[in-house]
Design an enzyme around this catalytic site. Structure first.
Site, PDB file in Angstrom:
ATOM      1  N   ALA A 281      43.107   5.249  62.101  1.00  0.00           N
ATOM      2  CA  ALA A 281      42.099   6.306  62.282  1.00  0.00           C
ATOM      3  C   ALA A 281      40.730   5.746  62.656  1.00  0.00           C
ATOM      4  CB  ALA A 281      42.006   7.162  61.016  1.00  0.00           C
TER       5      ALA A 281
ATOM      6  N   LYS B 285      54.504   0.693  63.147  1.00  0.00           N
ATOM      7  CA  LYS B 285      55.124   1.662  64.060  1.00  0.00           C
ATOM      8  C   LYS B 285      54.633   3.070  63.791  1.00  0.00           C
ATOM      9  CE  LYS B 285      59.651   3.234  65.749  1.00  0.00           C
ATOM     10  NZ  LYS B 285      59.426   4.669  65.456  1.00  0.00           N
ATOM     11  N   SER B 286      54.362   3.385  62.523  1.00  0.00           N
ATOM     12  CA  SER B 286      53.901   4.733  62.188  1.00  0.00           C
ATOM     13  C   SER B 286      52.513   5.021  62.752  1.00  0.00           C
ATOM     14  CB  SER B 286      53.895   4.933  60.669  1.00  0.00           C
ATOM     15  OG  SER B 286      52.862   4.178  60.059  1.00  0.00           O
TER      16      SER B 286
ATOM     17  N   ASP C  26      65.480  -2.586  52.633  1.00  0.00           N
ATOM     18  CA  ASP C  26      64.408  -3.427  53.150  1.00  0.00           C
ATOM     19  C   ASP C  26      63.303  -3.681  52.135  1.00  0.00           C
ATOM     20  OD1 ASP C  26      65.684  -3.707  55.546  1.00  0.00           O
ATOM     21  OD2 ASP C  26      64.421  -2.291  56.650  1.00  0.00           O
ATOM     22  N   GLY C  27      62.952  -2.667  51.348  1.00  0.00           N
ATOM     23  CA  GLY C  27      61.917  -2.855  50.329  1.00  0.00           C
ATOM     24  C   GLY C  27      62.323  -3.901  49.304  1.00  0.00           C
TER      25      GLY C  27
ATOM     26  N   THR D 269      58.166  -2.683  62.938  1.00  0.00           N
ATOM     27  CA  THR D 269      58.936  -1.444  62.825  1.00  0.00           C
ATOM     28  C   THR D 269      58.543  -0.635  61.599  1.00  0.00           C
ATOM     29  OG1 THR D 269      60.698  -2.592  61.633  1.00  0.00           O
ATOM     30  CG2 THR D 269      60.916  -2.431  64.033  1.00  0.00           C
TER      31      THR D 269
ATOM     32  N   GLU E   3      53.645  -7.170  56.790  1.00  0.00           N
ATOM     33  CA  GLU E   3      52.291  -6.953  57.263  1.00  0.00           C
ATOM     34  C   GLU E   3      51.262  -7.180  56.168  1.00  0.00           C
ATOM     35  OE1 GLU E   3      53.478  -3.719  55.088  1.00  0.00           O
ATOM     36  OE2 GLU E   3      54.154  -3.563  57.166  1.00  0.00           O
TER      37      GLU E   3
END
Length: 267
Positions: free
Chosen positions: A188, A168-169, A52-53, A164, A125
């Protein structure tokens, strides 16, 4: 496969494994009347080999082309949400393309404009993150509405396929790429009597515009992440994000949906 789509460009980072395996794929492609070109501008199919990268890099380095198809081939131990094919089964890929056993899917892209000057496209993103050991303050506008004032480590704006990844993280939702939308997630966030945010991810339609005003309080040199690249831009005052009219056209095997790949990757 359309007879007009016969020029292949391979995007990959050379290593011993690929140097050994790719010649077999090149030979098989040429035996089936595909032509391998040296420049991406001459291709109408761009093949990213590596995961994917690598797929994200291939799209970015070749300019988010609208006139070609992108194909992802994963290698061993690599994620494959953008990659339908496996390097170990390269004959399957050529056979599928020759015999029209593939379908074209279209992935949404977002556009991010920094300080009303430079515009960048993102398939995964765009993130705005503090580079200092202190929080960053961002006024968040949806269209012309001041929605909230964020204080924390940063914000992520993700496409459906990018949902994803980094999104997602941070406990953001996984979104179906058939939905023309983008998602905003917090890193955060600090919530107290002075600063109050929604405290969860939220999803905006393709008709919305997101504007992030970075407060100029000494932390106005954040890192802007565009997919898997980081840009350090001095004195960032404003970032606007909207869903682009462009899409990335990729090929997928029939009966291998986005949710099949999500299940295979995470469950």
């Amino acid at each position: 496969m359309n007879n007009e789509r016969r020029n292949l460009y391979f995007f990959y980072q050379p290593n011993d494994e690929l140097n050994e395996k790719l010649p077999h794929l090149f030979k098989l492609a040429e035996e089936n009347d595909f032509h391998i070109v040296e420049e991406s501008k001459d291709a109408n199919i761009i093949i990213a080999v590596g995961g994917d990268g690598t797929f994200l890099q291939a799209v970015r380095k070749t300019g988010f082309r609208q006139d070609c198809l992108y194909v992802g081939i994963r290698t061993s131990n690599e994620a494959g949400l953008y990659c339908d094919f496996d390097i170990e089964n390269h004959s399957e890929m050529v056979h599928s393309m020759v015999n029209a056993q593939i379908e074209v899917r279209r992935f949404p892209v977002i556009e991010a404009t920094v300080n009303n000057q430079s515009t960048f496209k993102c398939l995964n993103e765009c993130s705005v993150r503090s580079t200092l050991i202190k929080t960053i303050d961002i006024d968040v506008f949806i269209d012309d509405l001041h929605f909230e004032t964020f204080r924390g480590d940063g914000l992520i704006v993700a496409t459906p396929t990018g949902s994803t990844g980094y999104n997602k993280s941070t406990k953001g939702a996984v979104v179906d790429p058939k939905l023309p939308c983008f998602q905003v997630s917090e890193l955060a966030s600090l919530n107290n009597n002075r600063f109050r945010t929604l405290g969860s991810s939220f999803i905006l339609s393709s008709e919305r515009k997101l504007t992030l005003h970075v407060q100029q309080n000494g932390n106005d040199f954040p890192i802007i992440g565009m997919d898997n690249e980081a840009f350090s831009i001095s004195n960032i005052q404003e970032v606007t994000v909207h869903l682009s009219q462009d899409v990335i056209k990729t090929v997928k095997l029939k009966h291998n949906t986005y949710w099949d790949r999500v299940k295979r990757t995470f469950l």
